[in-house]
Design a protein around this motif. Sequence first.
Motif, PDB file in Angstrom:
ATOM      1  N   SER A   1     -79.214  38.025  50.096  1.00  0.00           N
ATOM      2  CA  SER A   1     -79.395  37.986  51.543  1.00  0.00           C
ATOM      3  C   SER A   1     -79.843  39.336  52.086  1.00  0.00           C
ATOM      4  CB  SER A   1     -78.087  37.552  52.212  1.00  0.00           C
ATOM      5  OG  SER A   1     -78.206  37.549  53.617  1.00  0.00           O
ATOM      6  N   ALA A   2     -79.196  40.410  51.626  1.00  0.00           N
ATOM      7  CA  ALA A   2     -79.543  41.752  52.104  1.00  0.00           C
ATOM      8  C   ALA A   2     -80.969  42.122  51.708  1.00  0.00           C
ATOM      9  CB  ALA A   2     -78.553  42.767  51.544  1.00  0.00           C
ATOM     10  N   LEU A   3     -81.346  41.807  50.470  1.00  0.00           N
ATOM     11  CA  LEU A   3     -82.686  42.136  50.000  1.00  0.00           C
ATOM     12  C   LEU A   3     -83.746  41.300  50.708  1.00  0.00           C
ATOM     13  CD1 LEU A   3     -81.913  42.545  46.196  1.00  0.00           C
ATOM     14  CD2 LEU A   3     -82.645  44.356  47.769  1.00  0.00           C
ATOM     15  N   ALA A   4     -83.430  40.032  50.970  1.00  0.00           N
ATOM     16  CA  ALA A   4     -84.376  39.182  51.692  1.00  0.00           C
ATOM     17  C   ALA A   4     -84.623  39.720  53.100  1.00  0.00           C
ATOM     18  CB  ALA A   4     -83.860  37.750  51.750  1.00  0.00           C
ATOM     19  N   ALA A   5     -83.573  40.185  53.761  1.00  0.00           N
ATOM     20  CA  ALA A   5     -83.723  40.733  55.110  1.00  0.00           C
ATOM     21  C   ALA A   5     -84.584  41.997  55.089  1.00  0.00           C
ATOM     22  CB  ALA A   5     -82.348  41.024  55.705  1.00  0.00           C
ATOM     23  N   LEU A   6     -84.375  42.854  54.095  1.00  0.00           N
ATOM     24  CA  LEU A   6     -85.176  44.068  53.988  1.00  0.00           C
ATOM     25  C   LEU A   6     -86.638  43.735  53.705  1.00  0.00           C
ATOM     26  CD1 LEU A   6     -82.750  46.366  51.965  1.00  0.00           C
ATOM     27  CD2 LEU A   6     -83.463  46.664  54.343  1.00  0.00           C
ATOM     28  N   ARG A   7     -86.870  42.761  52.825  1.00  0.00           N
ATOM     29  CA  ARG A   7     -88.249  42.366  52.522  1.00  0.00           C
ATOM     30  C   ARG A   7     -88.946  41.844  53.779  1.00  0.00           C
ATOM     31  NH1 ARG A   7     -90.515  37.861  52.381  1.00  0.00           N
ATOM     32  NH2 ARG A   7     -88.546  36.712  52.325  1.00  0.00           N
ATOM     33  N   GLN A   8     -88.248  41.024  54.551  1.00  0.00           N
ATOM     34  CA  GLN A   8     -88.837  40.486  55.777  1.00  0.00           C
ATOM     35  C   GLN A   8     -89.155  41.596  56.772  1.00  0.00           C
ATOM     36  OE1 GLN A   8     -85.791  37.722  56.883  1.00  0.00           O
ATOM     37  NE2 GLN A   8     -86.383  36.201  55.329  1.00  0.00           N
ATOM     38  N   ASP A   9     -88.270  42.571  56.875  1.00  0.00           N
ATOM     39  CA  ASP A   9     -88.529  43.700  57.772  1.00  0.00           C
ATOM     40  C   ASP A   9     -89.719  44.530  57.285  1.00  0.00           C
ATOM     41  OD1 ASP A   9     -86.567  43.095  59.610  1.00  0.00           O
ATOM     42  OD2 ASP A   9     -85.051  44.406  58.701  1.00  0.00           O
ATOM     43  N   MET A  10     -89.867  44.668  55.959  1.00  0.00           N
ATOM     44  CA  MET A  10     -91.024  45.377  55.408  1.00  0.00           C
ATOM     45  C   MET A  10     -92.311  44.649  55.769  1.00  0.00           C
ATOM     46  SD  MET A  10     -89.435  46.403  51.659  1.00  0.00           S
ATOM     47  CE  MET A  10     -90.948  47.102  50.988  1.00  0.00           C
ATOM     48  N   GLN A  11     -92.316  43.344  55.672  1.00  0.00           N
ATOM     49  CA  GLN A  11     -93.501  42.569  56.020  1.00  0.00           C
ATOM     50  C   GLN A  11     -93.840  42.716  57.499  1.00  0.00           C
ATOM     51  OE1 GLN A  11     -92.220  38.698  54.432  1.00  0.00           O
ATOM     52  NE2 GLN A  11     -93.769  38.884  52.829  1.00  0.00           N
ATOM     53  N   ARG A  12     -92.805  42.683  58.331  1.00  0.00           N
ATOM     54  CA  ARG A  12     -93.037  42.853  59.763  1.00  0.00           C
ATOM     55  C   ARG A  12     -93.606  44.244  60.070  1.00  0.00           C
ATOM     56  NH1 ARG A  12     -87.643  40.469  59.997  1.00  0.00           N
ATOM     57  NH2 ARG A  12     -87.837  38.236  60.435  1.00  0.00           N
ATOM     58  N   ALA A  13     -93.079  45.239  59.389  1.00  0.00           N
ATOM     59  CA  ALA A  13     -93.566  46.603  59.608  1.00  0.00           C
ATOM     60  C   ALA A  13     -95.035  46.731  59.203  1.00  0.00           C
ATOM     61  CB  ALA A  13     -92.702  47.595  58.836  1.00  0.00           C
ATOM     62  N   LEU A  14     -95.404  46.140  58.065  1.00  0.00           N
ATOM     63  CA  LEU A  14     -96.796  46.185  57.627  1.00  0.00           C
ATOM     64  C   LEU A  14     -97.712  45.502  58.632  1.00  0.00           C
ATOM     65  CD1 LEU A  14     -96.248  45.438  53.842  1.00  0.00           C
ATOM     66  CD2 LEU A  14     -97.422  47.463  54.748  1.00  0.00           C
ATOM     67  N   ALA A  15     -97.187  44.484  59.315  1.00  0.00           N
ATOM     68  CA  ALA A  15     -97.965  43.754  60.316  1.00  0.00           C
ATOM     69  C   ALA A  15     -97.980  44.454  61.668  1.00  0.00           C
ATOM     70  CB  ALA A  15     -97.417  42.346  60.467  1.00  0.00           C
ATOM     71  N   GLY A  16     -97.308  45.606  61.760  1.00  0.00           N
ATOM     72  CA  GLY A  16     -97.329  46.374  62.998  1.00  0.00           C
ATOM     73  C   GLY A  16     -96.125  46.207  63.890  1.00  0.00           C
ATOM     74  N   SER A  17     -95.077  45.519  63.405  1.00  0.00           N
ATOM     75  CA  SER A  17     -93.867  45.327  64.207  1.00  0.00           C
ATOM     76  C   SER A  17     -92.632  45.793  63.437  1.00  0.00           C
ATOM     77  CB  SER A  17     -93.725  43.846  64.592  1.00  0.00           C
ATOM     78  OG  SER A  17     -94.810  43.413  65.367  1.00  0.00           O
ATOM     79  N   PRO A  18     -92.520  47.101  63.194  1.00  0.00           N
ATOM     80  CA  PRO A  18     -91.385  47.594  62.419  1.00  0.00           C
ATOM     81  C   PRO A  18     -90.090  47.507  63.207  1.00  0.00           C
ATOM     82  CG  PRO A  18     -92.672  49.430  63.262  1.00  0.00           C
ATOM     83  CD  PRO A  18     -93.445  48.190  63.591  1.00  0.00           C
ATOM     84  N   PRO A  19     -88.953  47.361  62.513  1.00  0.00           N
ATOM     85  CA  PRO A  19     -87.660  47.383  63.213  1.00  0.00           C
ATOM     86  C   PRO A  19     -87.482  48.709  63.942  1.00  0.00           C
ATOM     87  CG  PRO A  19     -87.409  46.652  60.935  1.00  0.00           C
ATOM     88  CD  PRO A  19     -88.803  47.158  61.064  1.00  0.00           C
ATOM     89  N   PRO A  20     -86.928  48.697  65.150  1.00  0.00           N
ATOM     90  CA  PRO A  20     -86.725  49.947  65.894  1.00  0.00           C
ATOM     91  C   PRO A  20     -85.896  50.966  65.128  1.00  0.00           C
ATOM     92  CG  PRO A  20     -86.408  48.051  67.328  1.00  0.00           C
ATOM     93  CD  PRO A  20     -86.540  47.507  65.937  1.00  0.00           C
ATOM     94  N   GLY A  21     -84.962  50.501  64.324  1.00  0.00           N
ATOM     95  CA  GLY A  21     -84.111  51.414  63.571  1.00  0.00           C
ATOM     96  C   GLY A  21     -84.802  52.120  62.430  1.00  0.00           C
ATOM     97  N   TRP A  22     -86.054  51.770  62.181  1.00  0.00           N
ATOM     98  CA  TRP A  22     -86.810  52.417  61.106  1.00  0.00           C
ATOM     99  C   TRP A  22     -87.723  53.516  61.626  1.00  0.00           C
ATOM    100  CZ3 TRP A  22     -88.815  48.468  56.920  1.00  0.00           C
ATOM    101  CH2 TRP A  22     -87.727  47.731  56.420  1.00  0.00           C
ATOM    102  N   ALA A  23     -87.511  53.962  62.844  1.00  0.00           N
ATOM    103  CA  ALA A  23     -88.399  54.956  63.447  1.00  0.00           C
ATOM    104  C   ALA A  23     -88.190  56.347  62.870  1.00  0.00           C
ATOM    105  CB  ALA A  23     -88.208  54.985  64.961  1.00  0.00           C
ATOM    106  N   GLY A  24     -87.009  56.621  62.303  1.00  0.00           N
ATOM    107  CA  GLY A  24     -86.728  57.930  61.741  1.00  0.00           C
ATOM    108  C   GLY A  24     -86.180  58.896  62.766  1.00  0.00           C
ATOM    109  N   GLN A  25     -85.733  60.040  62.288  1.00  0.00           N
ATOM    110  CA  GLN A  25     -85.168  61.070  63.148  1.00  0.00           C
ATOM    111  C   GLN A  25     -85.774  62.402  62.777  1.00  0.00           C
ATOM    112  OE1 GLN A  25     -80.920  60.995  62.690  1.00  0.00           O
ATOM    113  NE2 GLN A  25     -80.846  58.766  62.654  1.00  0.00           N
ATOM    114  N   GLU A  26     -85.790  63.309  63.726  1.00  0.00           N
ATOM    115  CA  GLU A  26     -86.277  64.661  63.456  1.00  0.00           C
ATOM    116  C   GLU A  26     -85.341  65.353  62.488  1.00  0.00           C
ATOM    117  OE1 GLU A  26     -86.886  66.968  66.902  1.00  0.00           O
ATOM    118  OE2 GLU A  26     -87.397  68.798  65.816  1.00  0.00           O
ATOM    119  N   ARG A  27     -85.927  65.933  61.431  1.00  0.00           N
ATOM    120  CA  ARG A  27     -85.124  66.649  60.440  1.00  0.00           C
ATOM    121  C   ARG A  27     -84.482  67.884  61.073  1.00  0.00           C
ATOM    122  NH1 ARG A  27     -85.774  65.471  55.162  1.00  0.00           N
ATOM    123  NH2 ARG A  27     -85.244  67.587  54.592  1.00  0.00           N
TER     124      ARG A  27
END
Length: 314
Positions: free
Chosen positions: A276-302
Amino acid sequence: MDSHAETTAPSAPSGTPKPESVGPHLLLSTGSLFHLPLPEIAGIAAAAGFAGLDLVMGSPKIAPGPAVSQAHPLCPVRVVHAPFRNWSAWGGHMDAWRAAVALAASLRCEANNDAVHVTLHPPAGTLRDAIQTRWFARAENLPRLLGAPAGVTLSLENLPWAAGAGGLFNRDPLDALLAECRGKNLGLTLDVCHLGVSGRDVLQSLERIPCDARACLIRHVHFSDASGFTEHLPPGTGTLPLGPFLARLGTLGYVGTISLELDPAHLPEDTAAQTSALAALRQDMQRALAGSPPPGWAGQERQGGAQPVVAAFG
């Protein structure tokens, strides 16, 4: 994951429809669940919707053998990660890489479009590596030297670099690595978390690498988050802009392979929850490639700038 050596190559999945050749294809690195038997990893990857496996070669016993033969029909191997330590167990550095190329060649089948890629770690630059890999320094056409047949391609992976150091070639490590790839007729495996722990700007680094439909040097991507010196975190749990990174790959038209490469400690322990966890991550990866990444994947300033990295990981 290890299995006893055999001479019989794994067979192609029977009746499996040939996938579309256009990618990118999302894979699961077997290192993400390395504590499990290889066929079980393949089953979880297939159930989670991944298009294939990135097979990490950890022992001479793996190439080829029953575990590979059982896993390959469940979820086809599309990438082989060549050995990057204990080379003497393979008969030497060159023999280890030749074993990886031979395994990749044996795994070509309809399910992976008769194409398997091989990722190589470049020599680390130590005196011991320099002695053991003199042949690598002189090589101009590495695929030919290692006997790669049609359908088997090779690339060098970027490893963690110490901040402020010239790296292997006493100049900018990324430019030097790209020059090595071109000079030895290789592609690039771009490891995102290795850029992160090296204090490199992930998006700026991507812009420096040729990656368009006409001339893409990137052949494979290792995908995970990082924070400080901690690698292989699930996306969104570190500081890297993984969402914008995948979205940019999508706009560039990247059609290669992308492997989710996690530390098993960050996944659940039971099979259903792992799937389940891996399927959710894969789906989020696909969405990101399509231009709709999860907001939590934006990153932070180092914070605090880059610090030296003293060890390289897979």
